[in-house]
Design an enzyme around this catalytic site. Structure first.
Site, short mmCIF file in Angstrom:
data_model
loop_
_atom_site.label_atom_id
_atom_site.label_comp_id
_atom_site.label_asym_id
_atom_site.label_seq_id
_atom_site.Cartn_x
_atom_site.Cartn_y
_atom_site.Cartn_z
N HIS A 25 -3.85 -17.12 11.79
CA HIS A 25 -4.54 -16.72 10.55
C HIS A 25 -3.54 -16.80 9.40
O HIS A 25 -2.84 -15.85 9.07
CB HIS A 25 -5.09 -15.30 10.68
CG HIS A 25 -6.09 -14.95 9.62
ND1 HIS A 25 -7.40 -14.61 9.89
CD2 HIS A 25 -5.98 -14.89 8.27
CE1 HIS A 25 -8.04 -14.35 8.76
NE2 HIS A 25 -7.18 -14.52 7.76
N HIS A 27 -3.38 -18.75 5.51
CA HIS A 27 -4.09 -19.53 4.50
C HIS A 27 -3.15 -20.49 3.78
O HIS A 27 -2.10 -20.08 3.28
CB HIS A 27 -4.76 -18.61 3.48
CG HIS A 27 -5.92 -17.84 4.02
ND1 HIS A 27 -7.22 -18.26 3.89
CD2 HIS A 27 -5.97 -16.67 4.71
CE1 HIS A 27 -8.03 -17.39 4.46
NE2 HIS A 27 -7.29 -16.40 4.98
N ASP A 29 -3.50 -21.91 0.86
CA ASP A 29 -3.32 -21.57 -0.55
C ASP A 29 -2.67 -20.20 -0.73
O ASP A 29 -2.48 -19.75 -1.86
CB ASP A 29 -4.65 -21.63 -1.30
CG ASP A 29 -5.76 -20.84 -0.62
OD1 ASP A 29 -5.54 -20.34 0.49
OD2 ASP A 29 -6.85 -20.71 -1.21
N GLY A 186 -13.44 -15.53 1.77
CA GLY A 186 -13.79 -15.07 0.43
C GLY A 186 -14.33 -13.66 0.48
O GLY A 186 -14.12 -12.92 1.45
N GLU A 216 -12.88 -6.79 7.53
CA GLU A 216 -11.76 -6.58 6.60
C GLU A 216 -12.26 -5.78 5.41
O GLU A 216 -11.97 -4.59 5.27
CB GLU A 216 -11.17 -7.91 6.15
CG GLU A 216 -9.97 -7.76 5.22
CD GLU A 216 -9.53 -9.08 4.59
OE1 GLU A 216 -8.40 -9.11 4.06
OE2 GLU A 216 -10.31 -10.05 4.58
N ASP A 322 -1.65 -13.83 7.27
CA ASP A 322 -2.72 -13.98 6.28
C ASP A 322 -2.26 -14.86 5.12
O ASP A 322 -2.62 -16.01 5.04
CB ASP A 322 -3.22 -12.62 5.79
CG ASP A 322 -4.60 -12.68 5.16
OD1 ASP A 322 -5.28 -13.72 5.32
OD2 ASP A 322 -5.02 -11.70 4.54
#
Length: 383
Positions: A25, A27, A29, A186, A216, A322
């Site tokens: 996990h 990201h 970006d 998102g 989350e 994350d």
């Protein structure tokens, strides 16, 4: 079956860094280098809070520490802005892999949302191809230096958008060219997986694996939606499954109670029992959970994070970062925090790493090879 480690080595930060690790996990970006953001922003004409890489890195970390997932997500406006060209995407992806290699990661699934990277005229397929080129360059560069890493893309649809089926089809088109799974991400609260039922049905028909951000910013009901409508094989975060667990601590004054001990009777709710008993992996991200307020109902610090409760209760928990830029952490850092907080030893770190290896979206045979490679690496540290 992994070879047991009977004499755990002392766990220093250096030791943890060189251990082979798995990242599920992370990201794209959320893992840019501040210096790269500054350079790409100048080329794109994008205004940043600071053009000094050190100060910019501090701004990202401070902004992400608001305790709000919405505020946390706002920091991505700047990273996404500099990832709108093939060149930018390729560079970011290549550096992403380089940083993972430096952190001792040997297998990684990198998630990102192609629909957010089309402002400069790229098509969805061109965006995916640009990222794949960067990932492959990073892998090749590592191999030249005698370091092995395998990476795959988790193609992600944005929850507030209406392109779920289109992105699912994109992921399947690239399943033999780097894409290993699908995700939705998102704003979680108010945008349930059930909005994308057609996409998840298509993915199931194509036998394409799915992980879903759930548990989350929203609670157990979001996890249920991810399992039922999303047909999730893994839960992105999933930390709020702990809200479906009841712990009754023994009265310290009761006859037979030992001094300075806290013995709890654990009762799992229906959803928690389902997730645990069926071994549905949780992609836990401890530092991020504290920053976004995902675990604020449990307490203000890592000591109160339900990570250890879930681990000790038998959930298939994995350790993840994350967003390394926003949280200011590496996977080594996350393991180090857990070791210091919960007194984990090398056996615990191995078990958590093997959980991630076994949860990877890889064929069974490749997971077995990965598990063997990890075991050998841990045994080298053991000496």
């Amino acid at each position: 079956m992994t070879e047991p480690i009977t004499q755990p080595a002392a766990l220093s930060r250096f030791d943890i860094r060189v251990l082979p690790k798995v990242s599920l996990h992370d990201h794209l970006d959320g893992g840019l280098r501040p210096a790269t953001i500054v350079e790409l922003a100048a080329a794109a004409g994008h205004t940043l809070p600071s053009t000094d890489p050190v100060a910019l890195g501090e701004w990202f970390r401070e902004s992400a520490n608001s305790g709000s997932l919405v505020r946390y997500l706002e920091t991505f406006d700047h990273t996404i802005a500099v990832m709108q060209t093939s060149e930018g995407l390729t560079r970011v992806a290549r550096e992403f892999v380089e940083d993972l290699v430096e952190d001792g990661v040997v297998y990684a699934e990198i998630r990102w949302a192609p629909e957010q990277h089309l402002r400069a005229g790229l098509s969805l397929d061109e965006a995916v191809e640009a990222v794949q080129a960067g990932l492959e360059a990073g892998v090749a560069g590592a191999a030249e230096n005698g370091q092995l890493i395998q990476v795959g893309q988790l193609i992600t649809a944005m929850r507030h958008g209406d392109r779920g089926l289109e992105i699912a089809e994109l992921a399947v088109r690239h399943r033999d060219r780097g894409a290993v799974g699908f995700d939705i991400a998102g704003a979680e609260d108010g945008f349930p997986p059930s909005r994308f039922t057609d996409a998840f049905t298509y993915l199931a028909e194509q036998m394409f694996p799915v992980t879903v951000h759930a548990g989350e910013a929203a609670g157990v009901e979001s996890i249920v939606d991810a399992l039922v409508h999303g047909r999730a094989l893994r839960l992105g975060h999933g930390v709020r499954i702990a809200e479906d667990i009841e712990v009754d601590f023994e009265d310290e004054d009761a006859p037979g109670a030992e001094e300075d001990t806290a013995v709890g009777m654990v009762t799992l709710g229906e959803v928690a029992a389902w997730v645990r008993d069926r071994g549905i992996p949780l992609e836990l991200c401890p530092s991020s959970n504290l920053q976004t307020g995902a675990v604020e109902s449990f307490g203000p610090d890592l000591e109160s994070h339900p990570f250890d409760l879930l681990y000790q209760t038998g959930f298939l928990v994995t350790v993840n970062t994350d967003n390394r830029l926003m949280s200011g952490v590496s996977l080594t850092d996350e393991f180090e925090l857990l070791v210091q907080t919960f007194d984990y030893d090398l056996d615990d770190v191995l078990e958590l790493t093997m959980n991630a290896a076994n949860a990877a979206f890889l064929p069974l045979e490749e997971r077995a090879v990965l598990a063997e490679y990890i075991t050998e690496g841990f045994n080298r540290v053991r000496g």
